[in-house]
Scaffold this motif. Structure first.
Motif, PDB file in Angstrom:
ATOM      1  N   LYS A   1       1.819   6.706  -6.965  1.00  0.00           N
ATOM      2  CA  LYS A   1       0.473   6.973  -7.303  1.00  0.00           C
ATOM      3  C   LYS A   1       0.541   9.104  -6.957  1.00  0.00           C
ATOM      4  O   LYS A   1       0.530  10.155  -8.118  1.00  0.00           O
ATOM      5  CB  LYS A   1      -1.021   7.146  -6.356  1.00  0.00           C
ATOM      6  N   THR A   2       1.610   9.366  -5.941  1.00  0.00           N
ATOM      7  CA  THR A   2       1.720  10.997  -6.208  1.00  0.00           C
ATOM      8  C   THR A   2       2.995  10.941  -7.139  1.00  0.00           C
ATOM      9  O   THR A   2       3.126  11.857  -7.063  1.00  0.00           O
ATOM     10  CB  THR A   2       2.351  10.236  -4.382  1.00  0.00           C
TER      11      THR A   2
ATOM     12  N   ALA B   1       1.215   4.111  -2.957  1.00  0.00           N
ATOM     13  CA  ALA B   1       0.949   5.679  -2.820  1.00  0.00           C
ATOM     14  C   ALA B   1       2.090   6.985  -3.018  1.00  0.00           C
ATOM     15  O   ALA B   1       1.862   7.549  -3.810  1.00  0.00           O
ATOM     16  CB  ALA B   1       0.667   6.096  -1.213  1.00  0.00           C
TER      17      ALA B   1
ATOM     18  N   GLU C   1       0.557  -1.056   0.376  1.00  0.00           N
ATOM     19  CA  GLU C   1      -0.080  -0.103  -0.118  1.00  0.00           C
ATOM     20  C   GLU C   1       0.859   1.213  -0.230  1.00  0.00           C
ATOM     21  O   GLU C   1       0.554   2.259  -0.933  1.00  0.00           O
ATOM     22  CB  GLU C   1      -0.695   0.485   0.894  1.00  0.00           C
ATOM     23  N   GLN C   2       2.222   1.747   0.850  1.00  0.00           N
ATOM     24  CA  GLN C   2       2.994   2.165   0.776  1.00  0.00           C
ATOM     25  C   GLN C   2       3.762   2.676  -0.594  1.00  0.00           C
ATOM     26  O   GLN C   2       3.243   3.967  -0.716  1.00  0.00           O
ATOM     27  CB  GLN C   2       3.893   2.123   2.045  1.00  0.00           C
TER      28      GLN C   2
END
Length: 183
Positions: free
Chosen positions: A110-111, A107, A103-104
């Motif tokens: 995506k960022t 993220a 998940e990290q």
């Protein structure tokens, strides 16, 4: 003096990821020690090896910052969990940890994309691929541990045969370089 580009959300999350990777490394040492204490050398060896891999991931991020002329901040980590009810507990913890890291990493990717940081997005691609492999491997280990129904001899044999067996060179030419080199 090192040039400092403005700190983006991606760079802040990536600095945070250094901590997560070192935390995962330390947690895997604790899991290896647990299995060593239980006289399960194959499981111990697997988790010690995973610790080194997580350390290398942290150092890949450090090298990325160095290559981008961004100062590196090395954070502290929390105390790892070291007590478990039985042999399945460390494997369950490892799976949760890998799912959280996935998940990290998602993220982060995506960022980087949202911020238009194409270099950062490209850097994250290898980590995305790595997390698919990590979650799949620990899921298989959890499945086999459940099927062993407490027969730790069978579980140790599986780990020796399928996980710890030398599979030639596992060096991935697409992997980012680690600061100081991979261990």
């Amino acid at each position: 003096m090192v040039a400092q580009p403005p700190r983006s959300k991606f760079h802040q999350l990536l600095h945070d990821q250094i901590r997560h990777e070192f935390q995962a490394s330390q947690q895997y040492i604790a899991l290896g020690a647990y299995y060593d204490n239980e006289d399960l050398p194959q499981l111990a060896a697997h988790f010690y090896k995973q610790s080194v891999e997580e350390r290398n991931h942290a150092m890949m991020i450090v090298q990325y910052f160095l290559d981008r002329d961004i100062s590196v901040e090395l954070p502290g980590i929390d105390q790892p969990e070291a007590s478990f009810e039985d042999y399945r507990g460390p494997i369950e913890l490892a799976l949760k940890q890998e799912q959280q890291v996935t998940e990290q990493i998602v993220a982060l990717a995506k960022t980087a994309r949202d911020e238009g940081d194409y270099l950062g997005e490209q850097f994250m691609q290898w980590f995305l691929k790595e997390q698919v492999e990590e979650v799949a491997n620990i899921t298989t280990l959890q499945t086999v541990a459940e099927r062993s129904k407490g027969n730790l001899f069978d579980l140790e044999n599986f780990v020796a045969r399928e996980i710890n067996a030398p599979a030639g060179s596992k060096n991935d030419a697409t992997a980012p370089p680690a600061a100081g080199g991979n261990l």
